[in-house]
Design an enzyme around this catalytic site. Structure first.
Site, short mmCIF file in Angstrom:
data_model
loop_
_atom_site.label_atom_id
_atom_site.label_comp_id
_atom_site.label_asym_id
_atom_site.label_seq_id
_atom_site.Cartn_x
_atom_site.Cartn_y
_atom_site.Cartn_z
CG ASP A 14 48.77 42.96 -12.75
OD1 ASP A 14 49.73 43.53 -12.18
OD2 ASP A 14 48.53 43.09 -13.97
N GLY A 15 48.44 44.44 -9.80
CA GLY A 15 47.97 45.76 -9.39
C GLY A 15 48.50 46.26 -8.05
CD1 TRP A 26 45.14 49.04 -3.30
CD2 TRP A 26 47.06 49.33 -2.21
NE1 TRP A 26 44.84 49.20 -1.96
CE2 TRP A 26 46.01 49.37 -1.28
CE3 TRP A 26 48.37 49.49 -1.76
CZ2 TRP A 26 46.23 49.57 0.09
CZ3 TRP A 26 48.60 49.68 -0.40
CH2 TRP A 26 47.53 49.72 0.51
CG HIS A 79 55.01 44.05 -3.96
ND1 HIS A 79 54.21 43.70 -5.01
CD2 HIS A 79 56.09 44.70 -4.49
CE1 HIS A 79 54.78 44.12 -6.14
NE2 HIS A 79 55.91 44.74 -5.85
CB SER A 121 56.47 36.23 -14.12
OG SER A 121 57.09 37.43 -14.50
CG ASN A 139 57.54 39.60 -11.89
OD1 ASN A 139 56.79 38.76 -11.41
ND2 ASN A 139 57.09 40.61 -12.62
CD1 TRP A 140 63.88 36.36 -13.06
CD2 TRP A 140 64.71 37.02 -11.10
NE1 TRP A 140 63.83 35.29 -12.19
CE2 TRP A 140 64.33 35.66 -10.98
CE3 TRP A 140 65.26 37.65 -9.97
CZ2 TRP A 140 64.48 34.92 -9.80
CZ3 TRP A 140 65.42 36.91 -8.80
CH2 TRP A 140 65.03 35.58 -8.72
NE ARG A 144 47.09 40.37 -15.59
CZ ARG A 144 48.24 40.24 -16.22
NH1 ARG A 144 48.37 39.30 -17.11
NH2 ARG A 144 49.25 41.05 -15.98
CB SER A 157 51.43 37.74 -18.28
OG SER A 157 50.78 38.93 -18.60
C1 FPP Z 1 51.87 42.26 -9.39
O1 FPP Z 1 51.61 43.61 -9.07
C2 FPP Z 1 52.36 41.51 -8.25
C3 FPP Z 1 53.58 40.88 -8.18
C4 FPP Z 1 54.57 40.91 -9.25
C5 FPP Z 1 53.99 40.16 -6.98
C6 FPP Z 1 52.94 39.39 -6.24
C7 FPP Z 1 53.32 39.30 -4.83
C8 FPP Z 1 52.47 39.38 -3.78
C9 FPP Z 1 51.01 39.46 -3.92
C10 FPP Z 1 52.98 39.46 -2.39
C11 FPP Z 1 53.52 38.26 -1.73
C12 FPP Z 1 53.12 36.94 -2.22
C13 FPP Z 1 52.98 35.86 -1.44
C14 FPP Z 1 52.68 34.55 -2.08
C15 FPP Z 1 53.04 35.90 0.04
P1 FPP Z 1 52.44 44.72 -9.83
O2 FPP Z 1 53.58 45.12 -8.95
O3 FPP Z 1 52.80 44.25 -11.18
O4 FPP Z 1 51.39 45.89 -9.90
P2 FPP Z 1 51.35 47.04 -11.03
O5 FPP Z 1 51.05 46.34 -12.33
O6 FPP Z 1 50.22 47.90 -10.57
O7 FPP Z 1 52.66 47.72 -11.00
#
Ligand code: FPP
Length: 239
Positions: free
Chosen positions: A13-14, A18, A30, A58, A61-62, A181, A189
């Site tokens: 997460d994050g 970032w 990402h 998840s 996430n859609w 996490r 979650s």
């Molecule tokens: C959560 O951060 C991250 C995700 C929903 C996607 C995870 C995907 C990757 C790490 C990249 C590619 C994966 C692979 C397996 C190659 P967030 O977007 O929810 O962060 P935020 O809470 O700060 O908005």
């Protein structure tokens, strides 16, 4: 001291925060997150972790902006293509959990290809949770068991924990020992609810794109210091 965990699961997460802090768009968060995935996977192999499970996408996430979802899917396909040789070199077996039906075709195709090509690897099992949600997983399992009961394939008296496990996406995974996490959020979650029943939880404020091999080592050291009682008393464990 505990031994190192056999099964480590991570909620990455994050990425968005970032990117925000860097004044960049969420997608570059990402992309940077994918670099952490590579480093953490390689470090887990070195530490001889047997199972590593990553929450990549998840069922919730859609509901993100369409553009972000589509770029995440592209990033997945590209990462699978780019990392393929490294998976082979590291003897990693890739598998996925979640409902694959809704994933775009290029993701399904690339994923099936890599899963097939790595299926005989004997090293770490790397599981990507994609379109995964534990509640959806339980619902599908209950439905499948209900049909089997209806068709007299299973008798209701025989339904036990192993029947349930056999119908989960996670059927071939052992219990999670350590759940990490990142980003300071302290929630599960809808991730692996069955398999985390006795997991040690490790929360860090580090954002996923900043989470590197030293951070994994720190979490592993922390784990080795925990007392895992599984419902017993401390005295029972030492006697
Ligand atoms: C959560 O951060 C991250 C995700 C929903 C996607 C995870 C995907 C990757 C790490 C990249 C590619 C994966 C692979 C397996 C190659 P967030 O977007 O929810 O962060 P935020 O809470 O700060 O908005």
């Amino acid at each position: 001291m505990n031994k190192l965990p056999k099964h480590v699961a991570i909620i990455m997460d994050g990425n968005g925060r970032w990117a925000n802090l860097q004044g960049k768009n969420r997608v570059s968060g990402h992309q940077q997150g994918a670099k952490s995935v590579r480093e953490v996977v390689e470090e887990a192999v070195k530490m001889e972790i047997e199972f590593l499970t990553l929450y990549a996408f998840s069922t919730d996430n859609w509901s993100r902006p369409m553009e972000e979802v589509s770029l995440l899917m592209k990033l997945l396909v590209n990462s699978l293509k780019k990392e393929f040789k490294r998976l082979i070199k590291n003897n990693i077996r890739l598998q996925s959990i979640g409902n694959m039906d809704r994933l775009p075709n290029p993701v399904k195709e690339e994923l099936s290809y890599v899963i097939e090509k790595t299926k005989n690897n004997t090293g770490m099992v790397l599981t990507l949770a994609l379109n995964y949600g534990a509640k959806e997983e339980f619902t599908a399992a209950v439905k499948a068991i209900a049909f089997k009961v209806k068709n007299s394939i299973i008798s209701p008296e025989k339904v036990d924990q192993s029947t349930i496990i056999e119908h989960l996406y996670t059927r071939n995974l052992p219990a999670v020992d350590l759940l990490i996490r990142t980003s300071g959020e302290e929630r599960i979650s809808n991730f692996l609810l069955w398999h985390i029943a006795y997991a040690e939880l490790y929360f860090t404020r580090t954002l996923w794109p900043d989470f590197k091999k030293e951070d994994l080592q720190k979490a592993l050291v922390d784990y080795t210091k925990r007392e895992r009682r599984f419902g017993k008393t401390s005295e029972q464990l030492t006697s």
